[in-house]
Design an enzyme around this catalytic site. Structure first.
Site, PDB file in Angstrom:
ATOM      1  N   PRO A 193       7.050  42.129 -60.492  1.00 28.03           N
ATOM      2  CA  PRO A 193       6.635  41.014 -61.712  1.00 28.03           C
ATOM      3  C   PRO A 193       7.763  39.922 -61.586  1.00 28.03           C
ATOM      4  O   PRO A 193       8.848  40.021 -61.020  1.00 28.03           O
ATOM      5  CB  PRO A 193       6.703  41.872 -62.910  1.00 28.03           C
ATOM      6  CG  PRO A 193       6.668  43.464 -62.639  1.00 28.03           C
ATOM      7  CD  PRO A 193       7.203  43.341 -61.274  1.00 28.03           C
ATOM      8  N   THR A 196      12.149  40.023 -61.900  1.00 24.86           N
ATOM      9  CA  THR A 196      12.928  41.377 -61.646  1.00 24.86           C
ATOM     10  C   THR A 196      13.952  41.399 -60.681  1.00 24.86           C
ATOM     11  O   THR A 196      14.777  42.317 -60.231  1.00 24.86           O
ATOM     12  CB  THR A 196      11.726  42.271 -61.116  1.00 24.86           C
ATOM     13  OG1 THR A 196      11.265  41.668 -59.962  1.00 24.86           O
ATOM     14  CG2 THR A 196      10.946  42.731 -62.260  1.00 24.86           C
ATOM     15  N   GLY A 197      14.275  40.232 -60.169  1.00 24.29           N
ATOM     16  CA  GLY A 197      15.450  40.173 -59.409  1.00 24.29           C
ATOM     17  C   GLY A 197      15.157  40.120 -57.580  1.00 24.29           C
ATOM     18  O   GLY A 197      15.918  40.488 -56.931  1.00 24.29           O
ATOM     19  N   GLU A 415      -0.304  42.807 -93.239  1.00 26.76           N
ATOM     20  CA  GLU A 415       0.726  43.577 -92.663  1.00 26.76           C
ATOM     21  C   GLU A 415       1.088  45.042 -92.984  1.00 26.76           C
ATOM     22  O   GLU A 415       1.308  45.864 -92.249  1.00 26.76           O
ATOM     23  CB  GLU A 415       2.062  42.765 -92.474  1.00 26.76           C
ATOM     24  CG  GLU A 415       1.955  41.585 -91.868  1.00 26.76           C
ATOM     25  CD  GLU A 415       1.084  41.211 -90.584  1.00 26.76           C
ATOM     26  OE1 GLU A 415       1.305  42.259 -89.754  1.00 26.76           O
ATOM     27  OE2 GLU A 415       0.603  40.389 -90.237  1.00 26.76           O
ATOM     28  N   HIS A 418      -1.385  47.484 -91.435  1.00 29.81           N
ATOM     29  CA  HIS A 418      -1.172  47.806 -90.293  1.00 29.81           C
ATOM     30  C   HIS A 418       0.054  48.779 -90.234  1.00 29.81           C
ATOM     31  O   HIS A 418       0.029  49.870 -89.572  1.00 29.81           O
ATOM     32  CB  HIS A 418      -0.645  46.476 -89.292  1.00 29.81           C
ATOM     33  CG  HIS A 418      -1.608  45.678 -88.925  1.00 29.81           C
ATOM     34  ND1 HIS A 418      -2.505  46.121 -88.211  1.00 29.81           N
ATOM     35  CD2 HIS A 418      -1.704  44.192 -89.072  1.00 29.81           C
ATOM     36  CE1 HIS A 418      -3.463  44.983 -87.776  1.00 29.81           C
ATOM     37  NE2 HIS A 418      -2.960  43.998 -88.622  1.00 29.81           N
TER      38      HIS A 418
END
Length: 624
Positions: A193, A196-197, A415, A418
Site C-alpha cells: 500500500p 509503507t516505505g 451518535e 451508535h
C-alpha cells in the site's frame, strides 16, 4: 512573460543592433564619406588624387586637398588605373580580399540567431540534455556519499529487508553465489500500500551495497513524442552498464508496465513500445550483467504478465502495513529528533495505531510536535500524541461551524445510538470516543478501536457492525419520530449496504445463494482490463442478491431497534452528556449509563480507552 525573460530578450536585441552597426561600417573604417565613381574619375583627371588604396571593389582615396573618401568601383577598373598612373597618383593594392575579422563581423548576426535558438530549445528540454536530447534518460544517479540510507534507517518491514539482503550480499561478493552455479535475481518488485516505505527500502539496498543507484519514475519514460520512451529505456540501461554493478529503481512502474493490448488505449501506443523495450532490456538477447532492477507499485493487478515472469522480476517482495512491533520501531525512528516528556509511552501508541502505514506514523509524530509547539511546550507529551491521533483519524475539529440547538440534539441522539448499540452487540471493537463536534466532513462521530491487528472478520462481527451502522437512524426515529428524521444517516446506510452486499456476493454468507462469488463486472477499462466483460449473473440471481442484501440490513436495523428500546434511559443519558460535554471517551460513556458524570479538567485531553488507543479500520459513524 516574467522579468527574467524580458531581460534576456532586451540583451539579445541590443547585441543584434550593435552587430548590425559594426557590419554596416565594416570595410570602410576611417572613411569620412563616399563619392560616385564618375566624380572620382573627374577628380583623377583634375589631378586631385594623391593616393588610392585599392581593396577589392572599394577604393579609399586620399585627395591632395580635402578629406579622405571611399569609392565603390565596378568590376572593370583598368581605365581607372591608367588614369591614376597618368597623373602620378600613388597606387596601393590590398592583397587577400576581405579580412578574417570582416568575415566574422558579417557572420555575427547569423551566429547570434543560432545561439538564441539553441538556448530556447535547451530551456524547453530542461537545460542539460541539449537541444535534441528528447531520448536521453531522466534517471538520476545517487552515489553512496549523497543521501545515503541504510537498513537501520528502515523499520517495521523486517521480512522485506531479509528478502533484499541477498541482493546486497551478491553486490558485495558475487563470487560467493556464482561459485555454486547460482544466479542472482535480476529484478525485485516491491508491492504494498502507499506509504509503507517501498522507495526507502530500495535506497537502503543501494546504501548497504555501496553501489551506484539510478532512480526514475515510471511516468518519466512517457513523452509527447513517439519513440521517446523506448529511447530513454535504452539510454538508461546504457548508463547502468557503464556503472555496473549498480541498481536501477523505477518508482510507480504501473505507469509504464500495464497490460498490453487491453483497455481503451489501443494495441500500439507509445506506452506499449516503452514496455516492450523494457522487457527486452531486462531479459533479452543481450545479458545485462551486474544490473539489478528494483521497482515499486501499489497496483500489481494491472501489470503485464510478461513483466512478472522469472528472469525479469524474479521476486515479488510484499511490503505491508506494519504490525504492532513494526509500528513501535517506526515510531522510535521518527522520534529520534523529538524531545519527549516522561509520560510518552511508545508501546501504547503502537498498540493504538492498527492499520497505520509508516507515512501515517511519521505524520502522527509530526502533528504531535506541531501541537506541542503551538502550546509553547519544550517537550512533546502523551496528550499531544493523543490529540494528533484524533486529528489524523477523524479530521480537525470545526468548532466554528454554527449548528442550531435542534441539530445538536439530533446529532447527540444519533451518535448516542451508535455508541449504545456498540456496547451491547455480541462482537464489536471497544468504543474509543463519541463526539458531536464537527470533524472533517462529519457533524459527529463515534470511533471504535480494535484491540489489536485484525486480518479478517467473523459473521457475528459483521452482523453486529450492521446493527451499529443502523443504530443512528433508529435512534432518530425512536426519539423524534419518522417525520423529523434527517439525511444524516446517508453514509451509514451506504456502508451497511456495501457490507451486506459483500457478505452475499463475495463471502458466501447467504443460504439462498450459497458459497458462490458473484462479480459485478465494474472494473475500469482504463486500468488495463478489457472493454467487453462477460455478465455472469442472471436477472433472477440479481433479484435474489438484492433481497438478501435487504434482509441483512433489515436484520441489523431490527437488532439496533431492540437494543435501543431496552436501553432507552441509557440513550437519553448519553445524549444529554454529549450535549453538555460534546466529547465522551468510551469509559465515560459506560460511566454515564451507570449514572456517573464525567469529570473534566481544563485543557485536559480525552484519554484513550484502556490499553488500546487509536485508529480503527474505519469510523463507524459519520453524520453528514
Amino acid at each position: 512573460m516574467n522579468f527574467k525573460t524580458l531581460g534576456i530578450w532586451a540583451v539579445i536585441v541590443l547585441v543584434l543592433v550593435t552587430a548590425y552597426g559594426v557590419v554596416s561600417q565594416g570595410g570602410k573604417p576611417g572613411a569620412a564619406g563616399e563619392v560616385s565613381y564618375s566624380q572620382f574619375l573627374k577628380n583623377i583627371d583634375n589631378g586631385d588624387v594623391k593616393k588610392a588604396d585599392i581593396s577589392g571593389d572599394v577604393v579609399k582615396v586620399e585627395p591632395r586637398s580635402g578629406k579622405p573618401y571611399a569609392v565603390n568601383v565596378p568590376g572593370n577598373a583598368e581605365d581607372m588605373v591608367k588614369r591614376l598612373e597618368a597623373h602620378n597618383s600613388e597606387i596601393v593594392y590590398q592583397r587577400g580580399g576581405v579580412s578574417l575579422l570582416g568575415i566574422l563581423f558579417q557572420m555575427l548576426p547569423i551566429l547570434l540567431l543560432i545561439g538564441v535558438w539553441i538556448f530556447f530549445m535547451r530551456q524547453m528540454q530542461g537545460g542539460t540534455k541539449g537541444a535534441m536530447g528528447f531520448g536521453k534518460s531522466k534517471a538520476r544517479l545517487l552515489t553512496e556519499n549523497k543521501n545515503r540510507v541504510m537498513f537501520d534507517d528502515v523499520a517495521g518491514v523486517d521480512e522485506a529487508k531479509e528478502e533484499l539482503q541477498e541482493v546486497v550480499e551478491f553486490l558485495k561478493d558475487p563470487a560467493k553465489f556464482q561459485r555454486l552455479g547460482g544466479k542472482i535475481p535480476k529484478g525485485a518488485l516491491l508491492i504494498g500500500p502507499p506509504g509503507t516505505g517501498k522507495t526507502l527500502i530500495a535506497r537502503a539496498v543501494a546504501g548497504e551495497a555501496g553501489v551506484p543507484f539510478f532512480t526514475i519514475s515510471g511516468s518519466d519514460f512517457v513523452e509527447m513524442f513517439v519513440g521517446v520512451g523506448a529511447s530513454r529505456v535504452r539510454d538508461m540501461f546504457e548508463q547502468a552498464k557503464k556503472n555496473a554493478p549498480c541498481i536501477i529503481f523505477i518508482d510507480e512502474i504501473d505507469a509504464v508496465g500495464r497490460h498490453r493490448g487491453a483497455g481503451l488505449g489501443g494495441g500500439n501506443d507509445e506506452r506499449e513500445q516503452t514496455l516492450n523495450q523494457l522487457l527486452v532490456e531486462m531479459d533479452g538477447f543481450e545479458a545485462n550483467e551486474g544490473i539489478i532492477l528494483i521497482a515499486a507499485t501499489n497496483r500489481p493487478d494491472v501489470l503485464d504478465p510478461a513483466l512478472l515472469r522469472p528472469g525479469r522480476f524474479d521476486r515479488q517482495v510484499v511490503v505491508p502495513n506494519p504490525d504492532v512491533m513494526g509500528r513501535e520501531k517506526i515510531i522510535r525512528v521518527h522520534m529520534k529528533n523529538v524531545p519527549l516528556a516522561a509520560d510518552v509511552d511508545v508501546k501504547t501508541l503502537a498498540r493504538g495505531t492498527p492499520g497505520f502505514s509508516g507515512a501515517d506514523l511519521a505524520n502522527l509524530v509530526n502533528e504531535a510536535a506541531l501541537t506541542a509547539a503551538r502550546k509553547n511546550r519544550r517537550m512533546v507529551t502523551m496528550h499531544d500524541f493523543e490529540y494528533a491521533k484524533d486529528k489524523v483519524m477523524m479530521g480537525a475539529e470545526r468548532r466554528s461551524m454554527a449548528m442550531s440547538e435542534d441539530e445538536k440534539k439530533l446529532t447527540a441522539y444519533h451518535e448516542g445510538g451508535h455508541a449504545l448499540v456498540a456496547l451491547n452487540v455480541p462482537v464489536a471493537d471497544p468504543v474509543h470516543k463519541a463526539t458531536i463536534v464537527p470533524r472533517g466532513r462529519a457533524l459527529g462521530m463515534v470511533m471504535q478501536l480494535p484491540e489489536g491487528d485484525r486480518y479478517s472478520m467473523s459473521f457475528d462481527m459483521m452482523t453486529s457492525r450492521l446493527a451499529i451502522m443502523m443504530a443512528g437512524r433508529v435512534a432518530e426515529e425512536l426519539i423524534f419520530g419518522k417525520e423529523k428524521i434527517t439525511s444524516g444517516a446517508s453514509s451509514d446506510i451506504s456502508a451497511a449496504t456495501n457490507l451486506a452486499r459483500n457478505m452475499v456476493t463475495r463471502w458466501g454468507f447467504s443460504d439462498k445463494l450459497g458459497t458462490v462469488a458473484y462479480g459485478d463486472n465494474q472494473e475500469e477499462v482504463f486500468l488495463g482490463h478489457s472493454v467487453a466483460r462477460t455478465q455472469n449473473v442472471s436477472p433472477e440471481t440479481m433479484i435474489t442478491i438484492d433481497a438478501e442484501v435487504r434482509r441483512l440490513v433489515k436484520t441489523g436495523e431490527d437488532e439496533a431497534r431492540r437494543i435501543l428500546t431496552e436501553q432507552l434511559e441509557g440513550l437519553h443519558a448519553v445524549a444529554k452528556a454529549l450535549l453538555e460535554f460534546e466529547t465522551l471517551s468510551g469509559d465515560e460513556i459506560i460511566g454515564v449509563m451507570k449514572g456517573v458524570q464525567p469529570v473534566r479538567v481544563e485543557d485536559d485531553l480525552i484519554k484513550p480507552t484502556g490499553p488500546v488507543a487509536s485508529v480503527p479500520v474505519s469510523p463507524t459513524s459519520a453524520t453528514a
